[in-house]
Design a protein around this motif. Structure first.
Motif, short mmCIF file in Angstrom:
data_model
loop_
_atom_site.label_atom_id
_atom_site.label_comp_id
_atom_site.label_asym_id
_atom_site.label_seq_id
_atom_site.Cartn_x
_atom_site.Cartn_y
_atom_site.Cartn_z
N SER A 25 -7.88 11.43 -10.80
CA SER A 25 -7.31 12.77 -10.77
C SER A 25 -6.74 13.00 -9.39
CB SER A 25 -8.37 13.82 -11.10
OG SER A 25 -9.40 13.79 -10.14
N GLY A 26 -5.69 13.78 -9.31
CA GLY A 26 -4.99 13.93 -8.05
C GLY A 26 -3.77 13.05 -8.03
N SER A 27 -3.17 12.96 -6.88
CA SER A 27 -1.89 12.27 -6.78
C SER A 27 -2.06 10.82 -6.36
CB SER A 27 -0.99 13.00 -5.78
OG SER A 27 0.22 12.33 -5.62
N ILE A 28 -1.78 9.89 -7.29
CA ILE A 28 -1.76 8.48 -6.97
C ILE A 28 -0.30 8.09 -6.76
CG2 ILE A 28 -2.30 6.14 -7.71
CD1 ILE A 28 -4.77 7.70 -7.14
N SER A 29 0.10 7.97 -5.54
CA SER A 29 1.49 7.65 -5.27
C SER A 29 1.69 6.14 -5.16
CB SER A 29 1.94 8.33 -3.97
OG SER A 29 1.31 7.68 -2.88
N SER A 30 2.92 5.74 -4.99
CA SER A 30 3.25 4.32 -4.95
C SER A 30 2.64 3.61 -3.75
CB SER A 30 4.77 4.14 -4.93
OG SER A 30 5.31 4.77 -3.79
N ARG A 31 2.17 4.36 -2.77
CA ARG A 31 1.62 3.70 -1.59
C ARG A 31 0.18 3.24 -1.78
NH1 ARG A 31 1.57 9.24 -0.17
NH2 ARG A 31 -0.47 10.07 0.44
N TYR A 32 -0.45 3.62 -2.91
CA TYR A 32 -1.84 3.28 -3.11
C TYR A 32 -2.02 1.87 -3.66
CZ TYR A 32 -3.95 7.82 -2.18
OH TYR A 32 -4.42 8.95 -1.57
N VAL A 33 -3.13 1.25 -3.27
CA VAL A 33 -3.63 0.03 -3.89
C VAL A 33 -4.93 0.40 -4.58
CG1 VAL A 33 -4.54 -2.29 -3.52
CG2 VAL A 33 -2.55 -1.49 -2.22
N MET A 34 -5.03 0.04 -5.85
CA MET A 34 -6.24 0.33 -6.63
C MET A 34 -7.06 -0.95 -6.76
SD MET A 34 -5.68 3.48 -7.26
CE MET A 34 -6.97 3.84 -8.44
N ALA A 35 -8.36 -0.83 -6.63
CA ALA A 35 -9.19 -2.03 -6.63
C ALA A 35 -10.51 -1.80 -7.34
CB ALA A 35 -9.45 -2.48 -5.19
N ARG A 45 -21.61 -5.15 -1.12
CA ARG A 45 -20.52 -4.85 -2.02
C ARG A 45 -19.41 -5.88 -1.80
NH1 ARG A 45 -18.60 1.32 -2.71
NH2 ARG A 45 -20.87 1.43 -2.93
N GLU A 46 -18.84 -6.39 -2.90
CA GLU A 46 -17.82 -7.42 -2.78
C GLU A 46 -16.58 -7.07 -3.59
OE1 GLU A 46 -19.22 -11.17 -4.32
OE2 GLU A 46 -19.36 -10.44 -6.37
N PHE A 47 -15.46 -7.58 -3.11
CA PHE A 47 -14.17 -7.38 -3.75
C PHE A 47 -14.12 -8.14 -5.07
CE2 PHE A 47 -9.70 -7.00 -4.26
CZ PHE A 47 -9.23 -8.26 -4.62
N VAL A 48 -13.53 -7.51 -6.08
CA VAL A 48 -13.35 -8.17 -7.38
C VAL A 48 -11.86 -8.40 -7.66
CG1 VAL A 48 -13.66 -7.95 -9.88
CG2 VAL A 48 -15.47 -7.18 -8.32
N ALA A 49 -11.06 -7.32 -7.61
CA ALA A 49 -9.65 -7.43 -7.92
C ALA A 49 -8.92 -6.21 -7.41
CB ALA A 49 -9.43 -7.56 -9.43
N HIS A 50 -7.60 -6.37 -7.14
CA HIS A 50 -6.81 -5.19 -6.82
C HIS A 50 -5.43 -5.29 -7.44
CE1 HIS A 50 -5.21 -7.03 -2.83
NE2 HIS A 50 -4.21 -6.99 -3.67
N ILE A 51 -4.79 -4.12 -7.53
CA ILE A 51 -3.44 -4.03 -8.08
C ILE A 51 -2.69 -2.96 -7.30
CG2 ILE A 51 -4.17 -2.37 -9.87
CD1 ILE A 51 -2.09 -3.73 -11.73
N SER A 52 -1.44 -3.25 -6.97
CA SER A 52 -0.64 -2.25 -6.29
C SER A 52 -0.12 -1.26 -7.32
CB SER A 52 0.53 -2.90 -5.54
OG SER A 52 1.42 -3.50 -6.46
N TRP A 53 -0.21 0.03 -7.01
CA TRP A 53 0.16 1.04 -7.98
C TRP A 53 1.66 0.99 -8.29
CZ3 TRP A 53 -2.70 3.38 -11.30
CH2 TRP A 53 -2.22 4.48 -12.00
N SER A 54 2.43 0.61 -7.29
CA SER A 54 3.88 0.61 -7.47
C SER A 54 4.38 -0.62 -8.21
CB SER A 54 4.57 0.70 -6.11
OG SER A 54 4.17 -0.39 -5.30
N GLY A 55 4.15 -1.78 -7.65
CA GLY A 55 4.75 -2.99 -8.21
C GLY A 55 3.87 -3.77 -9.16
N GLY A 56 2.59 -3.45 -9.18
CA GLY A 56 1.71 -4.13 -10.10
C GLY A 56 1.26 -5.51 -9.66
N SER A 57 1.50 -5.87 -8.40
CA SER A 57 1.02 -7.18 -7.95
C SER A 57 -0.50 -7.17 -7.91
CB SER A 57 1.60 -7.52 -6.58
OG SER A 57 1.17 -6.59 -5.62
#
Length: 116
Positions: A25-35, A45-57
């Motif tokens: 909820s709130g504004s997820i702009s293209s500058r965010y990376v979701m993980a 805590r360890e990293f699993v995966a991430h995706i860029s909100w804009s390009g989907g990499s």
């Protein structure tokens, strides 16, 4: 301000599948990376995966590569983690994360238990 709510965790047998969701909820702009991150009992805590909100990499931890898939749905403001071929060592609390310059948000976590 961004709020993240995870869902979809549960108990699954080894070899099974689960799909986690992270509703933002709130504004997820293209500058965010979701993980997605995870934390097992007694471990960091360890990293699993991430995706860029804009390009989907996407990027994945070696331990989940080929088994997990991260994706996002613009219309629903939601990020997913499809988890296949689950192993007991995947047991952990899974956290959603949204980060950008000067911003870093976490969800409350959802428990995933892989056990027979």
């Amino acid at each position: 301000q961004v709020q993240l709510v995870e869902s979809g965790g549960g108990l699954v047998q080894p070899g099974g599948s689960l799909r986690l969701s992270c509703a933002a909820s709130g504004s997820i702009s293209s500058r965010y990376v979701m993980a997605w991150y995870r934390q097992a009992p007694g471990k960091e805590r360890e990293f699993v995966a991430h995706i860029s909100w804009s390009g989907g990499s996407t990027n994945y931890a070696d331990s989940v590569k080929g088994r997990f898939i991260i994706s996002r749905d613009y219309a629903k403001n939601t990020v997913y983690l499809q988890m296949n071929s689950l192993k007991p060592e995947d047991t952990a609390v899974y956290y959603c994360n949204a980060r950008a310059i000067m911003y870093n948000y976490w969800g409350q976590g959802t428990q995933v238990t892989v056990s027979s």
